[in-house]
Write an enzyme that holds these catalytic residues in place. Sequence first.
Site, PDB file in Angstrom:
ATOM      1  CG  ASP A  93      -2.093  -1.038   1.234  1.00  0.00           C
ATOM      2  OD1 ASP A  93      -1.834  -2.098   0.394  1.00  0.00           O
ATOM      3  OD2 ASP A  93      -2.909  -0.972   1.788  1.00  0.00           O
ATOM      4  CG  HIS A 106      -3.248   4.108   1.667  1.00  0.00           C
ATOM      5  ND1 HIS A 106      -4.543   3.940   1.052  1.00  0.00           N
ATOM      6  CD2 HIS A 106      -3.133   2.860   2.038  1.00  0.00           C
ATOM      7  CE1 HIS A 106      -5.044   3.189   1.359  1.00  0.00           C
ATOM      8  NE2 HIS A 106      -4.212   2.408   2.024  1.00  0.00           N
ATOM      9  CG  ASP A 117      -5.130  -0.251  -0.824  1.00  0.00           C
ATOM     10  OD1 ASP A 117      -6.448  -0.419  -1.644  1.00  0.00           O
ATOM     11  OD2 ASP A 117      -5.501  -0.479   0.272  1.00  0.00           O
ATOM     12  CG  ASP A 157      -8.991   6.663  -0.894  1.00  0.00           C
ATOM     13  OD1 ASP A 157      -9.474   7.742  -1.274  1.00  0.00           O
ATOM     14  OD2 ASP A 157      -9.508   5.720  -0.915  1.00  0.00           O
ATOM     15  NE  ARG A 158      -7.394   5.210   5.121  1.00  0.00           N
ATOM     16  CZ  ARG A 158      -7.479   4.032   5.212  1.00  0.00           C
ATOM     17  NH1 ARG A 158      -6.306   3.374   4.661  1.00  0.00           N
ATOM     18  NH2 ARG A 158      -8.590   3.276   5.377  1.00  0.00           N
ATOM     19  CG  ASN A 160      -9.363  -2.241  -0.146  1.00  0.00           C
ATOM     20  OD1 ASN A 160      -8.108  -2.317  -0.103  1.00  0.00           O
ATOM     21  ND2 ASN A 160      -9.879  -1.515   0.947  1.00  0.00           N
ATOM     22  CG  HIS A 161      -8.434   2.456  -0.370  1.00  0.00           C
ATOM     23  ND1 HIS A 161      -9.041   3.518   0.247  1.00  0.00           N
ATOM     24  CD2 HIS A 161      -8.254   1.535   0.571  1.00  0.00           C
ATOM     25  CE1 HIS A 161      -9.102   3.361   1.599  1.00  0.00           C
ATOM     26  NE2 HIS A 161      -8.631   2.070   1.818  1.00  0.00           N
ATOM     27  CG  HIS A 166      -5.015  -4.981  -2.302  1.00  0.00           C
ATOM     28  ND1 HIS A 166      -3.918  -4.102  -2.099  1.00  0.00           N
ATOM     29  CD2 HIS A 166      -6.026  -4.574  -1.448  1.00  0.00           C
ATOM     30  CE1 HIS A 166      -4.301  -3.280  -1.025  1.00  0.00           C
ATOM     31  NE2 HIS A 166      -5.594  -3.543  -0.624  1.00  0.00           N
ATOM     32  NE  ARG A 226     -14.725  -4.589  10.324  1.00  0.00           N
ATOM     33  CZ  ARG A 226     -13.567  -5.035  10.198  1.00  0.00           C
ATOM     34  NH1 ARG A 226     -13.530  -6.226   9.617  1.00  0.00           N
ATOM     35  NH2 ARG A 226     -12.652  -4.874  11.009  1.00  0.00           N
ATOM     36  CG  HIS A 228      -6.228  -5.410   2.632  1.00  0.00           C
ATOM     37  ND1 HIS A 228      -6.907  -4.286   2.150  1.00  0.00           N
ATOM     38  CD2 HIS A 228      -6.965  -6.156   3.210  1.00  0.00           C
ATOM     39  CE1 HIS A 228      -8.176  -4.292   2.499  1.00  0.00           C
ATOM     40  NE2 HIS A 228      -8.246  -5.564   3.042  1.00  0.00           N
TER      41      HIS A 228
END
Lengths: 405, 329
Positions: free
Chosen positions: B52, B54, B80, B83-84, B112-113, B162, B210, B237
């Site tokens: 990642d 990011h 990834d 983001d962030r 996944n991002h 990933h 979840r 990940h």
Amino acid sequence: MSNNTNKTNQNPQAHGIEDPVFAVPTKLPPNQGIHTIQVNAAREMFATTVRARGPPPTLISTTRPIDSKEPPVNNLGTFLPPNASRVSSKATPVSKPVHNQHQHNHEREIENLNIQVPAKNHNDSKCTNPQCNHCGTVIIPSPVASFPLEETPSISIGDWEIYTTKKPILNSDEIDYYTDILNLPLPEMIFGHNKVEIVNRSKNFKFNFNTIDSLKLVENQKDEIKEVLKVAHSEKWFESRLDKTEDVKEVLKPYDWTYATNYKGSTNLEFQPSEEIQIPLNKLKQPDPILFFDDMVLFEDELADNGISLLNVKIRVMPERLLILSRFFLRVDNVIFKIKDTRVFVEFKENLVIRSYKEQEAKYSDILVKVNPMSGDPRACLRDQNWIATKLPIIKEENEFIRLE
Amino acid sequence: MSRVSYECIERLYRKELLPEVTIKALCFKVKEILLKESNVVYINSPITVVGDVHGQFYDLIEIFKIGGYCPDTNYLFLGDYVDRGMFSVEVITLLICLKIRHPERVYLIRGNHESRQITQNYGFYSECIRKYGNAEPWYYFTEMFDYLILGAVIDDSIFCVHGGLSPNVHTIDQIKVVDRFREIPHEGAMADLVWSDPDDENGSFSLSPRGAGYTFGIDVVRKFLKMNSMDKILRAHQLCNEGYQVYFGGLVTTVWSAPNYCYRCGNKASVMEIYNKDEYYFNVFEEAPENSQQWEQPDILAEQVSSNIGFRQNVNVDQLKGQHVDYFL
């Protein structure tokens, strides 16, 4: 004091460059849309941390007598920090401590309070408080932003000692150790060593906020879990699964995966519930000098990108009192918002400690409709804790106190 | 195009933003290249695997400084990219330019991002709006994300993905027949490949509390490796303090390449340099020194907001620079 940051004034963006092939991208005009809202919690938190590390260019109220005059109140019901309007346009960048701007008359006001930095029982070798080259006065936790991020500043006022600790996230051995103890998969970002602590040895009083104790209150037994939250797409997900799960043998041990903790701090004395005694907001609105300030995350988890769960603690210490705010913030996308605030207030001379606890909660959809649809980026509002906090209804509130004898 | 992409790369190494029309053209071009790639590509060592990133642009440059620039070093990125961090646009633009310039030397797996839904919640969308004044670049990028590959096999022995395994996937051939040219769905093989995590306690697949998603254990890993004649699985990940984490006695390895994640976790990062099936090592590094300087750039500070309760009106840069304490209530 170390200051390892070299400043460069060059702007890395391409805005100034003229080139017929590469037209310059248009920049967002100022004051348009939502660009004052934080981009996300992480960035905000980092900026806060950075701000907290550097000493302020002027000690806020050394020249201002401590009086009860109400500071200006903005239209949202909170007040503006007194320095907000007074910082000169040539203020120094964050990471550069500027001692020559200190005005060295603060001993005059606070001398008789017996303020010591670091705290009188602090092991000197570990204290990383920055100290003023001229007067030795220390205001704010360390400006050292170098790797590894480890800080243990402190201050004492009379018999009251205040310590904070900030360290990197736990390593894998520590994670294994605490996972066993807590019987819980730990949050993704786990600042297991972070702590805010206040001590009064003469009254045998200790109080702290720490990460591990906060996680002990997360429900991890099946029969404990009152409300089982599921992510928004859970139902659809299960439907698609039904016929092809021959490999899936077990459901992982259930626990509250949102880490919704109603942690109110760890202490050695009992608080008494009270209807009358409340935190005196008028005293906290006084523009007293802030002698010590810190802001830290205890844990954070982005719930596998289904939202955010965050426990944050901040503290400000004034000459006569202090305030700690511990805020648990939860957003499960398209499901729910929760905020659980614990505030601890100490009036030093009266040896009075007041703790107030407040829970707020609302459905995601109820808050989404309150977002200005013209903002262009509604999700940005939903990442703004402070905005959310003003919108969520209060579902529980309680006050307690101790008067130390 | 390759001449243009060369010039783009030069600019991007200097962290310059490219104009919107260029983004559009680059995304179109890289889609053309990605379209020809299988869901799972087969590549050979030597190669450096990156986890990642990011949007931590300076740390990506740090990776090139440590591991070698393209095309001197072959790179496999595990997803990834956005983001962030503060510079998702610069990171993803640089990576697609490198892909266009050296299609056989750079491979980009989808994380996944790389998804419309996630990027709206975690900063990439906001960043595009902020840097370009409109959402068009975000549309170009997310369109392009739909073309990214799902996995890779190095030297016919290391399976790279990933997230991890899926109960719907027993063989790599099953991944190859997935229709990947779409938004990442909430369920099914494609979702699991970018979402699932290894779990020490349970041998098989477990359901997440979840209510969606899986963890996978040692038994299903062994079964998958045997069925596909692979030696091990390499994935990203999950954040880890040391920059990498080894599971199941080396059968599964996490590579994490974002040091001081979100500019405040204080973690290390690593890239995995693979020379052959048996010879590889983790190159562990810490955050780039430029990270602490970026906060002095006025355009970044201007977007930060005081964390005072409700204190949300326009905050000017000078105020922020001077404001180190917070009269919270």
